[in-house]
Write an enzyme that holds these catalytic residues in place. Structure first.
Site, PDB file in Angstrom:
ATOM      1  N   ASP A  49     -71.649  27.326-127.194  1.00 40.62           N
ATOM      2  CA  ASP A  49     -71.651  26.382-128.182  1.00 40.62           C
ATOM      3  C   ASP A  49     -70.752  26.303-129.179  1.00 40.62           C
ATOM      4  OD1 ASP A  49     -73.017  23.613-128.792  1.00 40.62           O
ATOM      5  OD2 ASP A  49     -74.386  24.455-130.059  1.00 40.62           O
TER       6      ASP A  49
ATOM      7  N   HIS B 263     -62.838  21.838-126.514  1.00 45.14           N
ATOM      8  CA  HIS B 263     -63.328  22.319-124.976  1.00 45.14           C
ATOM      9  C   HIS B 263     -62.212  23.124-124.527  1.00 45.14           C
ATOM     10  CE1 HIS B 263     -66.925  20.248-125.564  1.00 45.14           C
ATOM     11  NE2 HIS B 263     -66.268  18.935-125.612  1.00 45.14           N
TER      12      HIS B 263
ATOM     13  N   LEU C 290     -68.573  41.387-110.316  1.00 43.49           N
ATOM     14  CA  LEU C 290     -69.279  40.683-111.428  1.00 43.49           C
ATOM     15  C   LEU C 290     -69.773  39.409-110.841  1.00 43.49           C
ATOM     16  CD1 LEU C 290     -70.113  39.922-114.579  1.00 43.49           C
ATOM     17  CD2 LEU C 290     -68.084  38.817-114.375  1.00 43.49           C
TER      18      LEU C 290
HETATM   19  C1  IPE Z   1     -75.938  23.192-124.838  1.00 43.18           C
HETATM   20  O1  IPE Z   1     -75.316  22.758-125.878  1.00 43.18           O
HETATM   21  C2  IPE Z   1     -75.231  22.921-123.634  1.00 43.18           C
HETATM   22  C3  IPE Z   1     -73.991  23.889-123.356  1.00 43.18           C
HETATM   23  C4  IPE Z   1     -73.560  24.665-124.328  1.00 43.18           C
HETATM   24  C5  IPE Z   1     -73.555  23.450-122.348  1.00 43.18           C
HETATM   25  P1  IPE Z   1     -75.629  21.501-126.654  1.00 43.18           P
HETATM   26  O2  IPE Z   1     -74.406  21.193-127.753  1.00 43.18           O
HETATM   27  O3  IPE Z   1     -75.508  20.290-125.528  1.00 43.18           O
HETATM   28  O4  IPE Z   1     -76.837  21.493-127.149  1.00 43.18           O
HETATM   29  P2  IPE Z   1     -77.695  20.765-128.163  1.00 43.18           P
HETATM   30  O5  IPE Z   1     -77.693  19.140-127.889  1.00 43.18           O
HETATM   31  O6  IPE Z   1     -76.983  20.950-129.752  1.00 43.18           O
HETATM   32  O7  IPE Z   1     -79.008  21.161-128.497  1.00 43.18           O
HETATM   33  C1  IPE Z   2     -70.394  23.260-126.222  1.00 46.07           C
HETATM   34  O1  IPE Z   2     -69.633  22.678-127.286  1.00 46.07           O
HETATM   35  C2  IPE Z   2     -69.988  22.628-124.938  1.00 46.07           C
HETATM   36  C3  IPE Z   2     -70.730  21.629-124.344  1.00 46.07           C
HETATM   37  C4  IPE Z   2     -71.845  21.176-124.409  1.00 46.07           C
HETATM   38  C5  IPE Z   2     -70.150  21.017-123.108  1.00 46.07           C
HETATM   39  P1  IPE Z   2     -70.095  21.369-127.916  1.00 46.07           P
HETATM   40  O2  IPE Z   2     -69.119  20.193-127.173  1.00 46.07           O
HETATM   41  O3  IPE Z   2     -71.424  21.198-128.155  1.00 46.07           O
HETATM   42  O4  IPE Z   2     -69.627  21.561-129.554  1.00 46.07           O
HETATM   43  P2  IPE Z   2     -70.501  21.088-130.869  1.00 46.07           P
HETATM   44  O5  IPE Z   2     -72.000  21.724-130.681  1.00 46.07           O
HETATM   45  O6  IPE Z   2     -70.518  19.526-130.892  1.00 46.07           O
HETATM   46  O7  IPE Z   2     -69.548  21.713-131.861  1.00 46.07           O
HETATM   47 MG    MG Z   3     -73.390  21.571-129.121  1.00 48.66          MG
END
Ligand code: IPE
Ligand code: IPE
Ligand code: MG
Length: 253
Positions: free
Chosen positions: A23, A40, A134
């Protein structure tokens, strides 16, 4: 003979299965005045270093959350970027997965992805299926509740068909119908990006997993940060309901 200190011995205890919520990509990009898509892209690079470090440290299974069943609710442009990244990352990384003897598995509801992407996923899984170094499980359109619901559905279906008796339904029977029944539950769960929540990741499988939260955004999470998490794990005492004394007695028995 060189004396091995207690801490060195501890740090040799490697989690067999690590699960990661990757995240913070969006925030990492915004902090730099970049579009979320740049985050990303940068995040895809962190996956590579964590995979390589897992191989080096002897982790056997790595499960990463790439796209949750709730992430479809994001703006369509962002969802499209993520789909394109799946395609291009797979293309770019397949050689390295083969080189490192990594077995790739995609877990989640594949039916929502384009036929082209599904075919790419199938092909990548097929060519890596014999690798043993792995197991890399990429959770895409995955949700812990989806996984448990699907397992419950299978149980009900088998009971209705007469191939399973009601009294055969227990925890093991349900666990056997989850996404990756042949892999042990995660030992260590890492979430980057500073949030302290599970966000519908491995709900059933995380019952006794050690949790580790990092304030680093996923694109900043490098091999050294990963090592710090593995070393933190090595210092923990897992009790599974026992007392600390019982655990110590068991370990020295
Ligand atoms: C969790 O992250 C899902 C992934 C990392 C793929 P999110 O960014 O979607 O989670 P929330 O919405 O902050 O809980
Ligand atoms: C995690 O990073 C990747 C996915 C959920 C696909 P985020 O896109 O949730 O990044 P933040 O949390 O908005 O910074
Ligand atoms: Mg996120």
């Amino acid at each position: 003979m060189t004396k091995i200190s207690a801490i060195d011995v501890d740090e040799m205890r490697v989690p067999e299965h690590v699960a990661i919520i990757m995240d913070g990509n969006g925030r990492w990009a915004r902090q730099r005045g970049l579009p979320r898509s740049a985050g990303h892209r940068a995040g895809a690079k962190s996956v590579r270093s964590v995979v390589e470090e897992s191989v080096r440290r002897g982790v056997r299974v790595l499960t990463v959350f790439a796209f949750s069943s709730e992430n479809w609710r994001r703006p369509p442009t962002e969802v499209n970027v993520l789909m394109e990244l799946f395609m291009s990352t797979l293309q770019a990384e397949i050689k390295s997965l083969i080189e490192h003897q990594v077995q790739l598995r995609i877990i989640g509801d594949m039916s929502a992805f384009s036929p082209k992407l599904q075919a790419r996923f199938d092909e990548a899984q097929r060519v890596t299926r014999h690798h043993q170094r792995l197991i890399l499980q990429v959770a895409a359109n995955y949700g812990g509740r989806w996984d448990i619901t699907r397992a419950a559905y299978s149980l009900a279906e088998e009971v209705a068909a007469g191939s399973l008796r009601l009294d055969q339904i227990d925890e093991a029977a349900l666990a056997a119908r989850l996404s990756f029944p042949d892999v042990r539950d995660p030992d260590l769960f890492i979430r980057t990006g500073g949030e302290k929540r599970i966000s519908n990741f491995l709900l059933w499988q995380s019952a006794y997993t050690e949790l580790y939260f990092s304030d680093l955004m996923w694109p900043e999470f490098d091999a050294a940060a990963y090592d710090a998490a593995l070393n933190d794990f090595a210092r923990r005492q897992r009790r599974f309901g026992l007392t600390g004394e019982q655990v110590v007695a068991k370990a020295s028995a």
